[in-house]
Design an enzyme around this catalytic site. Structure first.
Site, PDB file in Angstrom:
ATOM      1  N   GLU A  47       7.040  14.382  42.868  1.00 28.87           N
ATOM      2  CA  GLU A  47       6.479  14.894  41.621  1.00 28.87           C
ATOM      3  C   GLU A  47       6.736  16.392  41.553  1.00 28.87           C
ATOM      4  O   GLU A  47       6.302  17.137  42.428  1.00 28.87           O
ATOM      5  CB  GLU A  47       4.978  14.618  41.542  1.00 28.87           C
ATOM      6  CG  GLU A  47       4.402  14.998  40.193  1.00 28.87           C
ATOM      7  CD  GLU A  47       2.913  14.700  40.090  1.00 28.87           C
ATOM      8  OE1 GLU A  47       2.124  15.305  40.831  1.00 28.87           O
ATOM      9  OE2 GLU A  47       2.556  13.838  39.267  1.00 28.87           O
ATOM     10  N   TYR A  58       7.732  18.404  33.160  1.00 30.09           N
ATOM     11  CA  TYR A  58       7.211  17.548  34.232  1.00 30.09           C
ATOM     12  C   TYR A  58       8.289  16.540  34.602  1.00 30.09           C
ATOM     13  O   TYR A  58       8.962  15.990  33.726  1.00 30.09           O
ATOM     14  CB  TYR A  58       5.971  16.790  33.723  1.00 30.09           C
ATOM     15  CG  TYR A  58       5.489  15.721  34.674  1.00 30.09           C
ATOM     16  CD1 TYR A  58       4.554  16.019  35.656  1.00 30.09           C
ATOM     17  CD2 TYR A  58       5.969  14.414  34.605  1.00 30.09           C
ATOM     18  CE1 TYR A  58       4.115  15.057  36.540  1.00 30.09           C
ATOM     19  CE2 TYR A  58       5.540  13.439  35.485  1.00 30.09           C
ATOM     20  CZ  TYR A  58       4.605  13.765  36.448  1.00 30.09           C
ATOM     21  OH  TYR A  58       4.180  12.817  37.326  1.00 30.09           O
TER      22      TYR A  58
END
Ligand code: GDP
Ligand code: MN
Length: 403
Positions: free
Chosen positions: A213, A125
């Site tokens: 993101e 991530y």
């Protein structure tokens, strides 16, 4: 401003960020063509079909009409059109869309990057965002990438690596290396991750974004690092510097009333309540919303018509508020500073007449320059509009209007 994954990936690629390649399609036939083209360009023989909506959680989300997930894998070219058909035109509900879901108008046909037989694809991530409290940008990274990052942040905050970047000096080489090191990478994968983070930060800065993101960032077994998903949030206030990015706006993804308000130069945010409000100035708008709550109502919207309100803006505001079926009463609360109350009153009367057939009660409170003349215009108009001088009076009238 949000953009779609397929657009975000193109933007990232232009800054040298490695991405999962794909081609966007709006029909099942175009999806098949896209898959063929992708096969020719990348050699992939498995295809990932991804709903393009401005919300995440698509992989676990369901298309209401067909029960398909929002991200599916086709292991045969022949399956692509059918699988795309089960997504296109449907309503996708994910944990980010709310129960009403979002209509899917486009799918991204992407190459499969989790190679068949690959025993070790690893999902990370990575995000970059503005830390307003610290006045810097922050890179957040985790080895626990994939679909459950919210759960990781909630229950294992220690697994989220944070690296703050002073916007005046930008990302320093050692910072990118530090993040890659903390992710436990070594050798080629380490180098690739440093390159990835560096290019990603350049894209973040170059596009004046407020949030990136990338979840997941994938490490393949041959140590390539690439963006499999991309959420890009551009800073609206900087869009004037990026004509090409401003063009990526997809109005179909936005609330239609908010779009209409934007075109009329109004600051409008739709809310869930029953009292529509039209106010000039954000501070007064907030005070008015408080007042509506205190009188037992719930604001149906935030609407700031701005300092230069006139008959045209008042009418535009009226029309937008009236399109909301929840509205049971409208409160107009205007302070006549730059704008004079008599002009607003005339604007209200004109708008009322031009729209015609307004069935909800309207309470107008005008205070400031020419307030009394404004009240007189309202009272003498013969319309079902009542005026109030004090906030308390306005609150009481709202209360009885929605009772
Ligand atoms: P999100 O659910 O909206 O965040 O959509 P993502 O783009 O993150 O995709 C969801 C999931 O689909 C990912 O976490 C992967 O597990 C899976 N996925 C994405 N691309 C591929 C791929 O190329 N091959 C395979 N097998 N799975 C993929
Ligand atoms: Mn994702």
């Amino acid at each position: 401003m949000n953009i779609h994954e397929y657009q975000a990936k193109e933007v990232l690629k232009s800054y040298g960020v490695r991405i999962q390649e794909g081609i966007v399609a709006e029909t099942p036939e175009a999806a098949l063509e896209a898959a063929k083209k992708l096969n020719a360009e990348t050699g992939t023989s498995w295809y990932v079909i991804k709903a393009q909506i401005h919300a995440g959680g698509r992989g676990k989300g369901k298309v209401q009409e067909t029960d398909s997930n929002g991200v599916v894998l086709a292991k045969k070219l022949e399956d692509v059109a059918e699988k795309a058909k089960n997504i296109l035109g449907g309503t996708l509900v994910t944990h980010q869309t709310g129960p009403e879901g979002k209509k899917v108008n486009k799918v991204l046909i992407a190459e499969d990057v989790y190679y068949p037989g690959d025993s070790e694809p690893k999902e990370y991530y990575l995000s970059i965002l503005l830390d307003r409290a610290k006045g810097s940008n922050v890179i957040m990274a985790s080895t626990e990438g994939g679909m459950d990052i919210e759960e990781v942040a909630e229950n294992h905050p220690e697994k989220i690596i944070k690296e703050w970047i002073d916007p005046k000096v930008g990302l320093q080489g050692f910072q990118a290396r530090k993040v890659a090191f903390k992710l436990g990478l070594e050798g080629n994968a380490f180098k690739e991750m440093v390159k990835f983070i560096t290019a990603l930060y350049a894209a973040y800065e170059g596009t004046d974004s407020s949030q990136f993101e990338i979840n997941p960032v994938l490490k393949t077994s041959d140590n390539k690092i690439l963006a499999v998903d991309a959420k890009v949030n551009l800073d609206d206030n900087a869009l004037y510097r990026h004509k090409d990015l401003a063009d990526l706006r997809d109005l179909a993804e936005e609330d239609p009333l908010e779009v209409e308000a934007g075109e009329s130069g109004l600051n409008y945010v739709k809310l869930e309540g029953n009292v529509g409000c039209m106010v000039n100035g954000a501070g007064l708008a907030m005070a008015t919303m408080d007042m509506i709550k205190l009188s037992g109502g719930e604001p149906a919207n935030f609407l700031d018509v701005g300092g230069g309100a006139n008959a045209t803006t008042v009418e535009a505001g009226f029309r937008i508020i009236l399109k909301d079926p929840n509205v049971k009463a409208i409160l107009i609360n205007v302070f006549g500073g730059i704008v004079r109350c008599d002009r607003i009153a005339n604007g209200v009367v004109e708008a009322y007449k031009s729209i015609g057939d307004i069935s909800v009660p309207i309470i107008v409170r005008l205070q400031g320059t020419n307030a009394e003349e404004g009240a007189r215009i309202i009272d003498e108009s013969g319309l079902k509009v009542s005026s109030a001088i004090t906030l308390k009076e306005a609150a009481e009238k709202v209360k009885s209007a929605i009772a």
